[in-house]
Design a protein around this motif. Structure first.
Motif, PDB file in Angstrom:
ATOM      1  N   ALA A   1      68.792  31.462  67.308  1.00 25.54           N
ATOM      2  CA  ALA A   1      68.020  31.455  68.557  1.00 25.54           C
ATOM      3  C   ALA A   1      67.675  30.034  68.988  1.00 25.54           C
ATOM      4  O   ALA A   1      67.820  29.692  70.174  1.00 25.54           O
ATOM      5  N   ASP A   2      67.236  29.199  68.058  1.00 27.34           N
ATOM      6  CA  ASP A   2      66.865  27.825  68.398  1.00 27.34           C
ATOM      7  C   ASP A   2      68.055  27.030  68.912  1.00 27.34           C
ATOM      8  O   ASP A   2      67.948  26.272  69.869  1.00 27.34           O
ATOM      9  N   ASN A   3      69.217  27.204  68.270  1.00 28.92           N
ATOM     10  CA  ASN A   3      70.422  26.523  68.737  1.00 28.92           C
ATOM     11  C   ASN A   3      70.790  26.982  70.146  1.00 28.92           C
ATOM     12  O   ASN A   3      71.125  26.157  71.010  1.00 28.92           O
ATOM     13  N   LEU A   4      70.714  28.277  70.383  1.00 29.42           N
ATOM     14  CA  LEU A   4      71.036  28.813  71.702  1.00 29.42           C
ATOM     15  C   LEU A   4      70.103  28.250  72.765  1.00 29.42           C
ATOM     16  O   LEU A   4      70.546  27.813  73.830  1.00 29.42           O
ATOM     17  N   VAL A   5      68.812  28.229  72.489  1.00 32.13           N
ATOM     18  CA  VAL A   5      67.836  27.701  73.451  1.00 32.13           C
ATOM     19  C   VAL A   5      68.104  26.224  73.713  1.00 32.13           C
ATOM     20  O   VAL A   5      68.124  25.779  74.866  1.00 32.13           O
ATOM     21  N   ARG A   6      68.314  25.464  72.666  1.00 32.66           N
ATOM     22  CA  ARG A   6      68.560  24.019  72.808  1.00 32.66           C
ATOM     23  C   ARG A   6      69.824  23.756  73.627  1.00 32.66           C
ATOM     24  O   ARG A   6      69.826  22.942  74.554  1.00 32.66           O
ATOM     25  N   GLU A   7      70.903  24.455  73.299  1.00 34.38           N
ATOM     26  CA  GLU A   7      72.174  24.265  74.016  1.00 34.38           C
ATOM     27  C   GLU A   7      72.081  24.734  75.472  1.00 34.38           C
ATOM     28  O   GLU A   7      72.672  24.119  76.359  1.00 34.38           O
ATOM     29  N   ALA A   8      71.344  25.817  75.706  1.00 37.84           N
ATOM     30  CA  ALA A   8      71.167  26.299  77.081  1.00 37.84           C
ATOM     31  C   ALA A   8      70.437  25.259  77.920  1.00 37.84           C
ATOM     32  O   ALA A   8      70.843  24.952  79.047  1.00 37.84           O
ATOM     33  N   LYS A   9      69.357  24.715  77.374  1.00 39.58           N
ATOM     34  CA  LYS A   9      68.607  23.681  78.101  1.00 39.58           C
ATOM     35  C   LYS A   9      69.482  22.468  78.387  1.00 39.58           C
ATOM     36  O   LYS A   9      69.434  21.910  79.484  1.00 39.58           O
TER      37      LYS A   9
END
Length: 107
Positions: A52-60
């Motif tokens: 989840a953290d990787n997804l949020v970071r990459e999305a931003k």
């Protein structure tokens, strides 16, 4: 980013962190809340958070601001709402219990 592009982006990013059993559900005809749901499995609570953290970071980084993230402190299920794509990162037992794929296929 269009919803189909965002869906592909999400799948790529959860694969980067070794999410298991990735399933994409097209719910455009069943929901007016989102276009796609991505469901995947993490192997531990640490793995759930990492996905989840990787997804949020990459999305931003890609210019997509998440609308919300729920369950980061949970050991079972993290939900990342990216608007056109909602991502469910779940432990095996939780995924089996809720059976989201079956639920959405019956609607």
């Amino acid at each position: 980013m269009q919803s189909t592009e965002l869906k592909a982006f999400v799948v790529d990013k959860v694969e980067d962190i070794k999410a298991k059993d990735i399933v994409v559900l097209d719910v455009r005809e069943k929901s007016n809340v989102t276009d796609f749901m991505v469901i995947c499995t993490g192997t531990s609570n640490t793995h759930l958070r990492a996905i989840a953290d990787n997804l949020v970071r990459e999305a931003k980084t890609a210019g997509v601001e998440p609308l919300g993230v729920e369950g980061r402190d949970s050991n079972e299920w993290v939900l990342v709402d990216l608007g056109d794509v909602i991502v469910h990162v779940m432990q095996d037992a939780t995924r089996e219990q809720y059976q989201l794929e079956k639920l959405w296929s019956e609607i």
